[in-house]
Design a protein around this motif. Sequence first.
Motif, PDB file in Angstrom:
ATOM      1  N   UNK A   1       5.866  28.368 -14.464  1.00  0.00           N
ATOM      2  CA  UNK A   1       6.908  28.294 -15.199  1.00  0.00           C
ATOM      3  C   UNK A   1       8.192  29.048 -15.160  1.00  0.00           C
ATOM      4  N   UNK A   2       9.317  28.495 -15.427  1.00  0.00           N
ATOM      5  CA  UNK A   2      10.597  29.553 -15.440  1.00  0.00           C
ATOM      6  C   UNK A   2      11.522  29.366 -16.589  1.00  0.00           C
ATOM      7  N   UNK A   3      12.266  30.172 -16.858  1.00  0.00           N
ATOM      8  CA  UNK A   3      13.655  30.087 -17.775  1.00  0.00           C
ATOM      9  C   UNK A   3      14.773  29.980 -17.087  1.00  0.00           C
ATOM     10  N   UNK A   4      14.660  29.968 -15.951  1.00  0.00           N
ATOM     11  CA  UNK A   4      15.990  29.992 -14.910  1.00  0.00           C
ATOM     12  C   UNK A   4      16.050  28.796 -14.301  1.00  0.00           C
ATOM     13  N   UNK A   5      17.244  28.424 -13.953  1.00  0.00           N
ATOM     14  CA  UNK A   5      17.491  27.363 -12.881  1.00  0.00           C
ATOM     15  C   UNK A   5      17.135  27.638 -11.609  1.00  0.00           C
ATOM     16  N   UNK A   6      16.803  26.910 -10.525  1.00  0.00           N
ATOM     17  CA  UNK A   6      16.425  27.037  -9.275  1.00  0.00           C
ATOM     18  C   UNK A   6      17.905  27.077  -8.320  1.00  0.00           C
ATOM     19  N   UNK A   7      18.013  27.938  -7.279  1.00  0.00           N
ATOM     20  CA  UNK A   7      19.147  28.152  -6.609  1.00  0.00           C
ATOM     21  C   UNK A   7      19.431  26.929  -5.588  1.00  0.00           C
ATOM     22  N   UNK A   8      18.507  26.184  -5.091  1.00  0.00           N
ATOM     23  CA  UNK A   8      18.449  25.490  -3.868  1.00  0.00           C
ATOM     24  C   UNK A   8      17.753  24.119  -3.982  1.00  0.00           C
ATOM     25  N   UNK A   9      18.258  22.979  -4.355  1.00  0.00           N
ATOM     26  CA  UNK A   9      17.496  21.819  -4.610  1.00  0.00           C
ATOM     27  C   UNK A   9      16.777  21.398  -3.180  1.00  0.00           C
ATOM     28  N   UNK A  10      17.090  21.482  -2.175  1.00  0.00           N
ATOM     29  CA  UNK A  10      16.371  21.398  -1.010  1.00  0.00           C
ATOM     30  C   UNK A  10      14.724  21.996  -1.010  1.00  0.00           C
ATOM     31  N   UNK A  11      14.862  23.341  -1.431  1.00  0.00           N
ATOM     32  CA  UNK A  11      13.729  24.064  -1.618  1.00  0.00           C
ATOM     33  C   UNK A  11      12.993  23.406  -2.757  1.00  0.00           C
TER      34      UNK A  11
ATOM     35  N   UNK B   1      31.181  15.068   6.814  1.00  0.00           N
ATOM     36  CA  UNK B   1      29.911  16.031   7.384  1.00  0.00           C
ATOM     37  C   UNK B   1      28.574  16.219   6.623  1.00  0.00           C
ATOM     38  N   UNK B   2      27.644  16.331   7.332  1.00  0.00           N
ATOM     39  CA  UNK B   2      26.444  16.554   6.508  1.00  0.00           C
ATOM     40  C   UNK B   2      26.056  17.904   6.407  1.00  0.00           C
ATOM     41  N   UNK B   3      25.779  18.487   5.348  1.00  0.00           N
ATOM     42  CA  UNK B   3      25.194  19.893   5.164  1.00  0.00           C
ATOM     43  C   UNK B   3      24.262  19.845   4.103  1.00  0.00           C
ATOM     44  N   UNK B   4      23.302  21.176   4.225  1.00  0.00           N
ATOM     45  CA  UNK B   4      22.404  21.177   3.287  1.00  0.00           C
ATOM     46  C   UNK B   4      22.466  20.788   1.823  1.00  0.00           C
ATOM     47  N   UNK B   5      21.753  19.854   1.302  1.00  0.00           N
ATOM     48  CA  UNK B   5      21.767  19.628  -0.098  1.00  0.00           C
ATOM     49  C   UNK B   5      22.657  18.299  -0.076  1.00  0.00           C
ATOM     50  N   UNK B   6      23.453  17.771   0.658  1.00  0.00           N
ATOM     51  CA  UNK B   6      24.001  16.409   0.600  1.00  0.00           C
ATOM     52  C   UNK B   6      22.976  15.315   0.578  1.00  0.00           C
ATOM     53  N   UNK B   7      23.428  14.197  -0.150  1.00  0.00           N
ATOM     54  CA  UNK B   7      22.736  13.083  -0.227  1.00  0.00           C
ATOM     55  C   UNK B   7      22.881  11.807   0.859  1.00  0.00           C
ATOM     56  N   UNK B   8      22.094  11.315   1.341  1.00  0.00           N
ATOM     57  CA  UNK B   8      22.425  10.195   2.395  1.00  0.00           C
ATOM     58  C   UNK B   8      21.882   8.818   1.802  1.00  0.00           C
TER      59      UNK B   8
ATOM     60  N   UNK C   1      19.430  15.977   2.774  1.00  0.00           N
ATOM     61  CA  UNK C   1      19.881  16.694   3.890  1.00  0.00           C
ATOM     62  C   UNK C   1      19.304  18.094   3.607  1.00  0.00           C
ATOM     63  N   UNK C   2      18.525  18.681   4.636  1.00  0.00           N
ATOM     64  CA  UNK C   2      18.172  19.935   4.837  1.00  0.00           C
ATOM     65  C   UNK C   2      19.023  20.754   5.703  1.00  0.00           C
ATOM     66  N   UNK C   3      19.840  19.801   6.556  1.00  0.00           N
ATOM     67  CA  UNK C   3      20.355  20.364   7.729  1.00  0.00           C
ATOM     68  C   UNK C   3      21.249  19.225   8.053  1.00  0.00           C
TER      69      UNK C   3
END
Length: 271
Positions: free
Chosen positions: A149-159, A212-219, A228-230
């Motif tokens: 569990x966590x009380x903090x937000x995650x920094x990376x949606x891909x992870x 242009x596609x970068x990490x975290x973008x949605x296709x 997208x992870x990359x």
Amino acid sequence: MLDRRLTPATDRVALESLRGIVERPDYTAGQPARLAVSVADLLTAPDGKRDRQVNFGADLTVIDRRDGLAFVQAALDGYCGWLREAQLTADQTPITHRVSAPATHIYPEASFKTPEKMLLSLGARLSVDAIEGRYARLTCGDYVPIQHISDQLSPDPVAVAEMLLGTPYLWGGNSRSGIDCSGLVQAALTACGIACPGDSDLQRLAFPQVTEIQRGDLLFWPGHVAMAASADLMIHATAWQMAVIWEQIPSAIARIDAAGDGPLLGVHRPA
């Protein structure tokens, strides 16, 4: 025309906020409730099919009740549907944590050797009132492992999405037990504090298009979304493999086009 999925109204009652917008025999301010089971289907009608799911701790507004079922609207994304009244609780204890692992268990005692009471999925919302060793005690008196569990937000949606690799594909699914393409995207973005609708068509409308596609973008394809992870690799829940998988973006575009499920509609970037 109002979107049925996001319209808090049945054939006989609507939320007070819709007065003057939709005509119903009655209107209500709604009653606050919270999901008290691991996961519940949101049905299109009392005897209808699953549209989406909500997870443990989800805040809901009850709009109508009939024959042991409740018509609700989810606070997370405004999604509406029917579920069983018995799956709800009136408890409104403040939420302090969320499940940050793919899944975890609730235990009646602070020991993994006791029989588990419930499986919880990524994103389940919890009210914690104490930490006892390696366990968090919930206000209801049960326990969950603090590692999950966590009380903090995650920094990376891909992870976050990567944690759900191998999860079985389930149409309308929103849990570790089964998830679909838009459910995966919503779970990943929500864990990072990014508001996200529940279905892929709504997600496409919610975020700006980029070139242009970068990490975290949605296709987006018709009826499908991937993250997208990359520039060349994406993660998605796909009925093609009935699981959450990695796939190369160029080959996915070609495969989906060849199957007649294309074309790629565009790339969009969550805020």
